[in-house]
Each structure stands twice: as C-alpha cells, then as structure tokens.
Design an enzyme around this catalytic site. Structure first.
Site, PDB file in Angstrom:
ATOM      1  N   ASP A  38      39.026  35.452  68.583  1.00 11.88           N
ATOM      2  CA  ASP A  38      37.935  36.036  69.381  1.00 11.88           C
ATOM      3  C   ASP A  38      36.826  35.004  69.589  1.00 11.88           C
ATOM      4  O   ASP A  38      35.658  35.267  69.324  1.00 11.88           O
ATOM      5  CB  ASP A  38      37.389  37.281  68.683  1.00 11.88           C
ATOM      6  CG  ASP A  38      36.538  38.145  69.624  1.00 11.88           C
ATOM      7  OD1 ASP A  38      36.669  37.992  70.853  1.00 11.88           O
ATOM      8  OD2 ASP A  38      35.744  38.949  69.130  1.00 11.88           O
ATOM      9  N   LYS A  75      26.885  42.807  58.151  1.00 14.50           N
ATOM     10  CA  LYS A  75      27.597  43.374  59.301  1.00 14.50           C
ATOM     11  C   LYS A  75      28.242  44.685  58.849  1.00 14.50           C
ATOM     12  O   LYS A  75      29.088  44.696  57.943  1.00 14.50           O
ATOM     13  CB  LYS A  75      28.657  42.392  59.806  1.00 14.50           C
ATOM     14  CG  LYS A  75      29.518  42.955  60.923  1.00 14.50           C
ATOM     15  CD  LYS A  75      30.331  41.868  61.618  1.00 14.50           C
ATOM     16  CE  LYS A  75      29.456  41.038  62.508  1.00 14.50           C
ATOM     17  NZ  LYS A  75      30.229  40.164  63.414  1.00 14.50           N
ATOM     18  N   GLY A 114      27.445  45.363  68.406  1.00 12.37           N
ATOM     19  CA  GLY A 114      28.575  44.915  69.199  1.00 12.37           C
ATOM     20  C   GLY A 114      29.654  45.966  69.292  1.00 12.37           C
ATOM     21  O   GLY A 114      29.456  47.138  68.951  1.00 12.37           O
ATOM     22  N   GLY A 115      30.824  45.535  69.754  1.00 14.78           N
ATOM     23  CA  GLY A 115      31.917  46.464  69.985  1.00 14.78           C
ATOM     24  C   GLY A 115      32.511  47.045  68.725  1.00 14.78           C
ATOM     25  O   GLY A 115      33.125  48.113  68.765  1.00 14.78           O
ATOM     26  N   MET A 116      32.348  46.352  67.581  1.00 14.75           N
ATOM     27  CA  MET A 116      32.962  46.869  66.369  1.00 14.75           C
ATOM     28  C   MET A 116      32.004  46.959  65.186  1.00 14.75           C
ATOM     29  O   MET A 116      32.368  47.505  64.152  1.00 14.75           O
ATOM     30  CB  MET A 116      34.161  45.999  65.978  1.00 14.75           C
ATOM     31  CG  MET A 116      33.809  44.594  65.563  1.00 14.75           C
ATOM     32  SD  MET A 116      35.286  43.634  65.250  1.00 14.75           S
ATOM     33  CE  MET A 116      34.939  43.023  63.623  1.00 14.75           C
ATOM     34  N   ALA A 117      30.791  46.440  65.330  1.00 10.45           N
ATOM     35  CA  ALA A 117      29.886  46.464  64.185  1.00 10.45           C
ATOM     36  C   ALA A 117      28.449  46.309  64.647  1.00 10.45           C
ATOM     37  O   ALA A 117      28.174  45.924  65.773  1.00 10.45           O
ATOM     38  CB  ALA A 117      30.245  45.345  63.205  1.00 10.45           C
ATOM     39  N   THR A 118      27.548  46.625  63.723  1.00 14.58           N
ATOM     40  CA  THR A 118      26.121  46.376  63.917  1.00 14.58           C
ATOM     41  C   THR A 118      25.690  45.365  62.869  1.00 14.58           C
ATOM     42  O   THR A 118      26.071  45.472  61.704  1.00 14.58           O
ATOM     43  CB  THR A 118      25.313  47.675  63.761  1.00 14.58           C
ATOM     44  OG1 THR A 118      25.782  48.634  64.717  1.00 14.58           O
ATOM     45  CG2 THR A 118      23.833  47.419  64.002  1.00 14.58           C
ATOM     46  N   VAL A 119      24.891  44.388  63.298  1.00 14.21           N
ATOM     47  CA  VAL A 119      24.453  43.320  62.402  1.00 14.21           C
ATOM     48  C   VAL A 119      22.988  43.538  62.036  1.00 14.21           C
ATOM     49  O   VAL A 119      22.160  43.835  62.896  1.00 14.21           O
ATOM     50  CB  VAL A 119      24.642  41.940  63.060  1.00 14.21           C
ATOM     51  CG1 VAL A 119      24.196  40.839  62.107  1.00 14.21           C
ATOM     52  CG2 VAL A 119      26.093  41.737  63.457  1.00 14.21           C
ATOM     53  N   ALA A 170      21.639  43.121  66.073  1.00  9.45           N
ATOM     54  CA  ALA A 170      22.460  43.306  67.279  1.00  9.45           C
ATOM     55  C   ALA A 170      23.518  44.357  67.001  1.00  9.45           C
ATOM     56  O   ALA A 170      23.880  44.626  65.851  1.00  9.45           O
ATOM     57  CB  ALA A 170      23.108  41.990  67.696  1.00  9.45           C
TER      58      ALA A 170
END
Length: 658
Positions: free
Chosen positions: A141, A47, A27-32, A25
């Site tokens: 969060d 991450k 996201g707004g601050m990282a890729t997993v 996935a």
C-alpha cells in the site's frame, strides 16, 4: 463541532499505559491519534483500527502477525512499531511519533515537486522498502499518505503489512479502496497477488505524481481507475512536462511496466536507477526547466515497451507552419489484419493536419501582405510554392528497432522480417535489465537489406550493485542476501557485547554503497560476549585493591562482610566465584573480614577453679581469678560478664571463687 473533543477515545488509557491525547487523521481502516506512553514518558502515535475490522477475528489474528513482522524492521526510514494490542475490543498499534506531516500534505501545498526534490524523497522511501523486501515483507500500500516527512526533513514509510491484514478479511471498505486504487499494481487488481515488484510499481506511480502533480490515471469510479492500471501503459513524465531527463523517464517507465518481469525485481534495484537519475538531474539542472507542454501541438508517447514479437515502435514527424513546434506522433505497428487499415488512418490524420497547417501558413502570409509586411520564408510557404516536395516528412518504416525486447523475442522478430545471422554480444549496462536488447547494428532507423545479418547488444545488467543491509542477520541469511545481490562474501568472527552469537555485526563495504558485481563483501560475525577470566584475589588484600582489580577486568565487585578468626578485620578472605570465566558486567562477590566472631559467655557458676578456667580459655577468653577474702576458694560463685552476654573474642572475664 470540535471533533477532537467529541471523540470518545480522547483521554482514554489503553492497556493501562498509552494515553490518547488528540486525533490526527482518519483513514479507510483506522484513526490515528497522538498519545503518550506513561511508562517510558514519550510521545507516541496510536493507530486504532475501525470497529468493523476489530470485530473480525481473521483480521485481528492477521493484524497481530503482520505487526510483529513489521516490528522486526530496523531501518531509519521505517516508522518504528513499539507495541500492539487490544483494549476493550479496540485493536491498536503504537508507533513512533513523527512531528511533521504526510507527503500527501506536501503535494497539496506545492502542487508538484522538482525532479531533484522528488528523487530526494524517493531515495529514503526506496531504502525503507528495500529493507522490507530484504526481510521478506511486502508493503502492498505504497502511497503519499503512508510516507511521512518530519519537521526536520526526515522521510519515513509507515503501515508495513497492514494492507495484507485487511486483504485477508475479504473486506473492501470504500475509503481504503479509493485511497489506494491509484497506486495498485496491475497484478494486485487482476489476481490479488503482490510481491516486491508490486511495491516497485506503486513507488513508480508515486514518483510520477511527485513530478506531475497527479497520478497517471483518473476515472469516475475506483473500478475504472483499476481497469486502466491493467490495460494502459503509464506515460513518460516528459509527455507532460519539459525538462525531464530521459534517465528519469526510464526509471518511471521501467518501474510502472505492466509486466512484473519487466520491472526492477526489488526496491533496492529501483534505488540504483533513482540514484543514477539523481546524477542526470544534477547535471541537467532540471529543477529549473519544468513547464507543461502545449496540449494541442505536441503529443509524446511513452518510451518503447517490450511486448513480444508482434510489436515494434516507429516515429513520424509532421512539419508544422513556421513559428509552431512540430507534432511528434508515435505509431505502434501491430502485425495483424488491421495493420494496413490503422496505418492508412494514421497517414490520413497526418496529411489532414499538414494541410490545415499549410493553410494557416497561407492565411498568416496573406495577412502580412495586406498589412504591407513581407512574409518571412517558412517551411509551410515553401511547401505551398512547390507542392511536389510534400509537407509531410515520413521516413520509411523500418523493422529493425528491437530495443527493450529480450534477445529471443528480438531474434524471432528480425527473422520474421527476413534478416539472418542474428548474433548476440552481452555487456554490462547500469540502467538496462539483464537479458534486454539495448543496442544493435544496423541501428534502428538505418536501412538494411533483407537477408543481411544483425548484431544485437544485450545487457548483462548493472556491473555495479548496491550492498544490501545484512547487519543483524544470521550468517546463513546474510550469505543468501549477498548471493541474491550478485555478491560474494568473506567471513571473520569476533566477540561482541551487544550482538548475539551467530549474527552479523557489520559489513565492508557498508550497506547502501556501490560494489562491483561478483566482488566480495567482508562480513564480521559475532561469537557473542567475550569470556573474562575471573581475577584471583589473595586472602588478606584490602577491599579497595580487590574491587579495583575486579572492575578493571570488566566485572562488578559486590562486597559481603563476615567474621573471620584468621583474617584481620577489613581484609578480603574469600571470593565467589573463585576461578573460571564470566561475561562483562557479571558479578564477583568479595567477602571481607569483620574479625573474630563475638563469644557468648558460658555458664561457669559452680564449676571448680580448674574446669572454669579451662572452659573460658577454650573460647579464647582471658581469665582473672578473684578469691573470697581470707580463703583460697575452689568453686566459682560469680562471673562477670554474666552468662549469655556476647563479648568480643579475646576479651577478659572475671570469676569469683569461694
């Protein structure tokens, strides 16, 4: 295009250890990614922070500190952090791999969950948050994307502390903002500050979404959604769905109160309410009752809020035509110059609605008459025939409802209305926050003459508290945590081979169970490993017997062989250490005799008979003398074995004389 194969990180080896296998996935601050720890042979999640964050030194420093803090959490409902670092400018985090999906994915698949299922998910989520709050960490969060559900149903919370790391950089990436703003507490929006009560608010919003299928607020922009968090009150789920027990409404309304002081102080406090709501749901069988309410016919506003001396809540019921549900309108009266005007507008709306309903009733009656059917008696028809008995039932407004307010505010409000002799009785209440009014005499809708006394019942908070997690904490910290939970303590000490000295081994009652407020929790404190007295092995003992004695004591025997002229070969003749104490698993060296040391043949050539014999015997050797034929020699002319040859101690040597 296949994004996985196009991703340049696929196949890379981070830190010479973690292989990146597949993207999961972004996201707004990282890729997993899923990955593989080549050192420990296990699947992990990796991450990788976006480059814009990785290039910010402030973020990287904060990220490392927050990751280390989060890694200290040890809870079955927290995604474990294994490692963190940077490789070629890429900042990454290595975490426990969860074979499953996110709560967001489940919501997309199911739309909304039953109360039982929603509470079943929130319980482990709050358990994870409680562990963080006990450790002084705030998640910041909490949202469905950060709640993972494994394929076997285990629930785990991820990304502790990472939102804080982003906050310090001053960045507001669009993806992060849009993904988070629906769950932000009002104080996070207005002041930027967050504490455990902010996580409680976010958890309440998540629970609302699980029940209804959507967060309470939406808008065209993230800013508009954030504005509503600050200025609006979250509605009760029962205003959207039927079959929601009041206990569940109360849990959400308390958790999402705009005033942080009116919320449960920590996730552990909210967990108490969730568990009681679970009991109510189980009794009510609410899992089969959920259905949306009609949009136009019924409106139910949230339960009363405590907003100070200037507000009170009242309810008016409008009788609808036969066969239609009543309209319930909650009216908030404010002590201001606009109060009479607002009340007049509300009364006018109610009256117009009643007339429309009455006319609809007459229309229905006319239709039935034209069809030859005799209309059944209805409240609307009765009202049409006797106009003097109004169709609008408006109970007289009272000013006695002070439930939900603190005693001081309630007292001030009642005195403003002309009541005197306001008294307070404090009792334990399992669902109402300490210091808040939850009952009164006269009751909220009873008429009472001004000047009469009012008795208020104020909550002392739950008499039952949840035992916090203290295992692994220092003695001082464990006592502090128990004291904060309104619990006392007793302490015993014992040795433990795994728990370091000074840390809590266990508690009784165990963490997560209910205990009476002010009751005592028994703590067992580790005094470290138990010292073991080293067994003394007698010289001449066989190695097998000696090793068995060392092993039985919990120590590890180590064999060492050496020559001994006094102890027979195969027997122990010394040990190290010989006395004292060791800890379990430490080593004791046993020295086993190899018998006497071999002798190097000395040089006796040229020596006299007497000196040669004396020299050899001094070394423990036996001597055979051989004289030259026909002569009794006095000088050594040969020796066997030759000079320098090693012979066993006690060996026989031969010398030849001339």
């Amino acid at each position: 295009m296949d994004l996985t194969t196009a991703d340049p990180l696929i196949g890379q080896l981070f830190d010479g250890r973690y292989r990146v296998d597949a993207r999961v996935a972004r996201g707004g601050m990282a890729t997993v990614y899923t990955g593989f720890d080549t050192r420990l042979d296990r699947i992990v999640a990796i991450k990788v922070m976006h480059q814009s964050l990785a290039e910010d030194d402030a973020f990287v420093g904060r990220f490392h500190r927050e990751a280390k803090a989060a890694a200290r959490l040890s809870d079955p409902n927290v995604v474990a952090i294994y490692d963190q670092g940077a490789d070629a400018g890429r900042v990454f985090l290595v975490m426990e791999h969860i074979d499953g999906g996110t709560l967001r994915e489940r919501l997309r698949a199911e739309g909304r969950l039953s109360p039982a299922a929603a509470l079943g998910i929130m319980e482990p989520v709050l358990h994870a948050l409680a562990a963080a709050h006990d450790a002084g960490l705030v998640h910041r969060d909490v949202k469905p994307e950060n709640i993972l559900i494994s394929s076997d149903g285990r629930v785990k919370v991820a990304d502790f502390g990472l939102a804080r790391a982003v906050e310090t950089t001053g960045m507001t990436t669009t993806g992060l903002l849009i993904g988070t703003v629906s769950y932000l507490a009002p104080e996070q929006v207005s002041t930027g500050r967050a504490d455990p009560r902010s996580d409680v608010y976010s958890a309440g919003i998540v629970l609302f979404e699980l029940l209804t299928g959507a967060p309470p607020y939406d808008g065209d922009t993230p800013l508009s959604v954030a504005y509503r968090h600050v200025n609006d009150s979250v509605p009760a789920p029962s205003s959207i769905l039927t079959g929601i027990p009041p206990e569940l409404d109360e849990v959400i309304l308390r958790a999402t109160h705009r005033d942080p002081d009116a919320r449960p102080a920590t996730a552990r406090d909210l967990l108490v309410g969730v568990r009681r709501a679970q009991q109510a749901v189980s009794k009510a069988g609410a899992t089969t009752l959920l259905r949306p309410l009609p949009d136009a016919l019924t409106t139910i506003t949230p339960l009363p809020e405590s907003r100070g001396a200037a507000q009170a809540n009242f309810t008016r019921v409008l009788r609808a035509p036969a066969g239609r549900p009543p309209v319930v309108a909650a009216v908030r009266r404010r002590r201001s110059r606009r109060g009479p005007i607002a009340a007049g507008v509300i009364a006018l709306v109610l009256l117009v609605t009643a007339i429309v309903g009455w006319q609809m009733g007459l229309t229905d009656t006319g239709k039935k008459k034209r069809s030859g059917a005799e209309p059944a008696a209805s409240p609307s028809a009765s009202a049409a025939q006797t106009p003097q008995s109004s169709a609008v039932v408006v109970p007289e407004l009272v000013t006695l409802d002070v439930s939900g307010a603190t005693f001081e505010i309630a007292k001030l409000r009642l005195e403003e209305e002309g009541f005197v002799g306001i008294t307070k009785t404090e009792v334990f209440n399992e669902t109402v926050k300490a210091g808040v009014v939850f009952d009164q005499d006269p009751k909220p809708l009873e008429k009472a003459a001004k000047g009469s006394p009012v008795k208020l019942v104020v909550s002392r908070g739950p008499n039952v508290v949840v035992v916090p997690i203290v295992a692994g904490l220092t003695r001082a910290r464990a006592i502090e945590v128990l004291t904060s939970a309104k619990l006392k303590n007793t302490i015993t000490e014992q040795n433990d081979e795994k728990i370091a000295e000074g840390l809590v081994i266990s508690s009784n009652p165990v963490a997560g169970t209910d205990a009476q407020r002010d009751s005592s929790v028994a703590l067992v404190i580790s005094t470290g490993k138990k010292p073991i007295v080293v067994p003394v092995i007698k010289a001449g003992t066989t190695y097998d017997v000696a090793a068995a004695a060392i092993t039985k004591a919990g120590l590890v025997p180590i064999r060492k062989d050496a020559y001994s002229s006094k102890i027979k070969a195969g027997l122990v003749f010394s040990q190290a250490p010989a006395t004292g104490t060791l800890f379990r698993g430490e080593k004791v060296t046993l020295t086993v005799s190899k018998g006497p040391a071999p002798v190097a043949m000395p040089k006796v050539l040229g020596l006299s008979r007497t000196k040669a014999v004396a020299r050899l015997k001094s070394l423990g050797l036996k001597v055979i003398l051989v004289d030259y034929p026909g002569r009794k020699g006095g000088t050594v002319i040969d020796q066997r074995p030759a000079t320098g040859v090693l012979v066993p101690a006690g060996s026989t040597v031969t010398i030849y004389l001339f």
